[in-house]
Enzyme design. Structure first.
Site, PDB file in Angstrom:
ATOM      1  N   HIS A  62      14.017  -3.346 -48.809  1.00 50.60           N
ATOM      2  CA  HIS A  62      13.414  -2.008 -48.709  1.00 50.60           C
ATOM      3  C   HIS A  62      14.343  -0.912 -49.209  1.00 50.60           C
ATOM      4  O   HIS A  62      15.554  -0.906 -48.933  1.00 50.60           O
ATOM      5  CB  HIS A  62      12.838  -1.716 -47.324  1.00 50.60           C
ATOM      6  CG  HIS A  62      13.800  -1.549 -46.197  1.00 50.60           C
ATOM      7  ND1 HIS A  62      14.339  -0.347 -45.871  1.00 50.60           N
ATOM      8  CD2 HIS A  62      14.269  -2.428 -45.275  1.00 50.60           C
ATOM      9  CE1 HIS A  62      15.102  -0.480 -44.791  1.00 50.60           C
ATOM     10  NE2 HIS A  62      15.086  -1.736 -44.417  1.00 50.60           N
ATOM     11  N   ASP A 169      21.548  -0.235 -45.061  1.00 46.95           N
ATOM     12  CA  ASP A 169      20.226  -0.694 -44.601  1.00 46.95           C
ATOM     13  C   ASP A 169      19.168   0.184 -45.261  1.00 46.95           C
ATOM     14  O   ASP A 169      18.942   1.298 -44.827  1.00 46.95           O
ATOM     15  CB  ASP A 169      20.152  -0.594 -43.080  1.00 46.95           C
ATOM     16  CG  ASP A 169      18.758  -0.820 -42.535  1.00 46.95           C
ATOM     17  OD1 ASP A 169      17.891  -1.283 -43.274  1.00 46.95           O
ATOM     18  OD2 ASP A 169      18.545  -0.503 -41.345  1.00 46.95           O
ATOM     19  N   GLU A 201       9.575   0.829 -45.071  1.00 49.64           N
ATOM     20  CA  GLU A 201       9.857  -0.208 -44.061  1.00 49.64           C
ATOM     21  C   GLU A 201      10.267   0.393 -42.732  1.00 49.64           C
ATOM     22  O   GLU A 201       9.933  -0.125 -41.669  1.00 49.64           O
ATOM     23  CB  GLU A 201      10.955  -1.149 -44.571  1.00 49.64           C
ATOM     24  CG  GLU A 201      11.101  -2.423 -43.734  1.00 49.64           C
ATOM     25  CD  GLU A 201      12.079  -2.309 -42.574  1.00 49.64           C
ATOM     26  OE1 GLU A 201      12.138  -3.244 -41.770  1.00 49.64           O
ATOM     27  OE2 GLU A 201      12.803  -1.287 -42.472  1.00 49.64           O
ATOM     28  N   GLU A 202      11.014   1.491 -42.785  1.00 46.62           N
ATOM     29  CA  GLU A 202      11.545   2.069 -41.542  1.00 46.62           C
ATOM     30  C   GLU A 202      10.464   2.782 -40.719  1.00 46.62           C
ATOM     31  O   GLU A 202      10.710   3.173 -39.578  1.00 46.62           O
ATOM     32  CB  GLU A 202      12.679   3.062 -41.853  1.00 46.62           C
ATOM     33  CG  GLU A 202      13.879   2.450 -42.572  1.00 46.62           C
ATOM     34  CD  GLU A 202      14.756   1.593 -41.659  1.00 46.62           C
ATOM     35  OE1 GLU A 202      14.410   1.398 -40.485  1.00 46.62           O
ATOM     36  OE2 GLU A 202      15.792   1.110 -42.156  1.00 46.62           O
ATOM     37  N   ASP A 224      17.175  -8.172 -45.804  1.00 42.33           N
ATOM     38  CA  ASP A 224      17.458  -6.971 -45.015  1.00 42.33           C
ATOM     39  C   ASP A 224      18.800  -7.154 -44.308  1.00 42.33           C
ATOM     40  O   ASP A 224      19.449  -8.187 -44.463  1.00 42.33           O
ATOM     41  CB  ASP A 224      16.310  -6.723 -44.010  1.00 42.33           C
ATOM     42  CG  ASP A 224      16.131  -5.248 -43.673  1.00 42.33           C
ATOM     43  OD1 ASP A 224      17.133  -4.494 -43.678  1.00 42.33           O
ATOM     44  OD2 ASP A 224      15.000  -4.841 -43.381  1.00 42.33           O
ATOM     45  N   HIS A 311      22.121   2.062 -38.778  1.00 39.60           N
ATOM     46  CA  HIS A 311      21.440   3.347 -38.542  1.00 39.60           C
ATOM     47  C   HIS A 311      22.402   4.459 -38.116  1.00 39.60           C
ATOM     48  O   HIS A 311      21.985   5.464 -37.553  1.00 39.60           O
ATOM     49  CB  HIS A 311      20.290   3.206 -37.535  1.00 39.60           C
ATOM     50  CG  HIS A 311      19.119   2.441 -38.097  1.00 39.60           C
ATOM     51  ND1 HIS A 311      17.883   2.389 -37.481  1.00 39.60           N
ATOM     52  CD2 HIS A 311      18.995   1.705 -39.227  1.00 39.60           C
ATOM     53  CE1 HIS A 311      17.060   1.641 -38.212  1.00 39.60           C
ATOM     54  NE2 HIS A 311      17.719   1.212 -39.265  1.00 39.60           N
TER      55      HIS A 311
HETATM   56 ZN    ZN Z   1      16.248  -2.436 -42.823  1.00 38.65          ZN
END
Ligand code: ZN
Length: 345
Positions: A62, A169, A201-202, A224, A311
């Site tokens: 992603h 990510d 995706e998030e 991922d 994150h």
């Molecule tokens: Zn991810």
């Protein structure tokens, strides 16, 4: 691996729903590395090798990242926000941020104070971004409600092939699937090989749904990041003994296809490559779950890149793991044949 292009991707903003700038860079980059490169209405870029072959394998990484979105402007000119994806709200106060406006990037500082720093219950609606505006009218000359925001961080090289940066990510994953596809072409893979840099995706998973529904693959692999237990990571009981720098991570869970996983392990053995294993319950929380349930159903597996501090403003991963994922997935593409039997018995 083209490190320069990877770093270029990592410097680009791509908050979920606002991925076009990054997707365009991937679209341009893949032009001479694939047989076909397409973009769909969401901005998913899908590159293909042997696009007329009936047996198709789709890799997805992603392209979107977590962040904030401007919801209101105070009379003092400060910006109020909501979250896009799974943010750590307490990571924002005191940090530099970028606001992606129609007129380009502008910069801000997230307000902080003793009270804010002590508030462990801080909500996204408590955050205020100072862009230096004199008042609301001044701010609205530059910013529109719905503009997206990321940490103002850059990619840095650390010791031992490690890198730090915002939203590795999953821009690492989007990069890996494209490099693996380019390598599969060079090595003469025989099946239809597809690599998608997916949007959303998030937040909603819409990109993977559009991409897989259109490619209609026989096998899908999500690429991922995954949590590690090696450095202030999460409990080993939850994620297994996973470390940065020790190779791609394969996942055992009820929905991941055992024969696809076995083939990935066989490819790793052939390359004399170390892989790590994690176990999870029914859903993976990745594009894999979405691709699995498109069309008539798609067998899928997950190849994960070990990542610390997911994150957060500076996630840490390893370029060695990135290269290993590229090699493993290129080998997987090359190993696939149109007569593969995926039934368990
Ligand atoms: Zn991810």
């Amino acid at each position: 691996m083209n490190k320069e292009f990877l770093f270029e991707l990592l410097r680009t903003g791509s908050v979920s729903g606002n991925e076009a700038e990054l997707e365009k860079k991937i679209y341009d980059y893949m032009q001479d590395k694939a047989d076909q490169v397409t973009v769909d209405e969401l901005g998913n870029v899908t590159a293909a090798v042997n696009p007329s072959a009936p047996f198709k394998v789709l890799l997805a990484g992603h392209a979107d990242e977590i962040g904030l979105m401007v919801t209101a402007v105070g009379s003092d000119g400060s910006l109020m926000v909501t979250k896009i994806g799974g943010i750590y709200t307490t990571a924002y106060p005191g940090h530099k941020v970028r606001i992606y406006t129609k007129k380009g990037v502008i910069y801000g500082a997230v307000a902080n104070s003793r009270e804010i720093a002590r508030n462990s219950e801080l909500k996204p609606s408590d955050l205020r971004i100072d862009i230096g505006a004199r008042d609301r009218e001044d701010a609205l000359k530059y910013v529109e409600l719905g503009d997206t925001v990321t940490f103002d961080t850059d990619v840095r090289e650390l010791l031992n092939d490690c890198i730090s940066g915002r939203a590795l990510d999953d821009r690492l994953g989007a990069f890996i699937v494209m490099e693996a596809l380019a390598e599969a072409k060079r090595r003469g893979a025989s099946v239809g090989c597809y690599a998608a840099a997916t949007t959303g995706e998030e937040t909603t998973g819409n990109g993977a749904y559009f991409a897989a529904s259109r490619v209609r693959p026989q096998i899908a692999i999500a690429v991922d990041v995954t949590y590690t237990s090696d450095n202030c990571g999460i409990s080993e009981a939850l994620t297994g003994d996973i470390a940065v720098g020790k190779g791609p991570v394969l996942c055992n869970n009820p929905s991941i296809h055992k024969k696809v996983n076995e083939r990935l392990r066989a490819c790793a053995r052939k390359l004399d490559m170390a892989v790590q294993t994690e176990a999870a319950n029914g859903r993976t929380g990745t594009d894999g779950d979405t691709m699995h349930l498109t069309g008539v159903g798609v067998p899928f597996a997950l190849v994960s890149i070990p990542l610390r501090y997911m994150h957060n403003p500076d996630e840490v991963g390893s370029l060695r793991d990135v290269q290993a994922c590229i090699d493993l997935l290129a080998e997987f593409f090359v190993s696939c044949t149109a007569d593969m039997d995926l039934k368990p018995f």
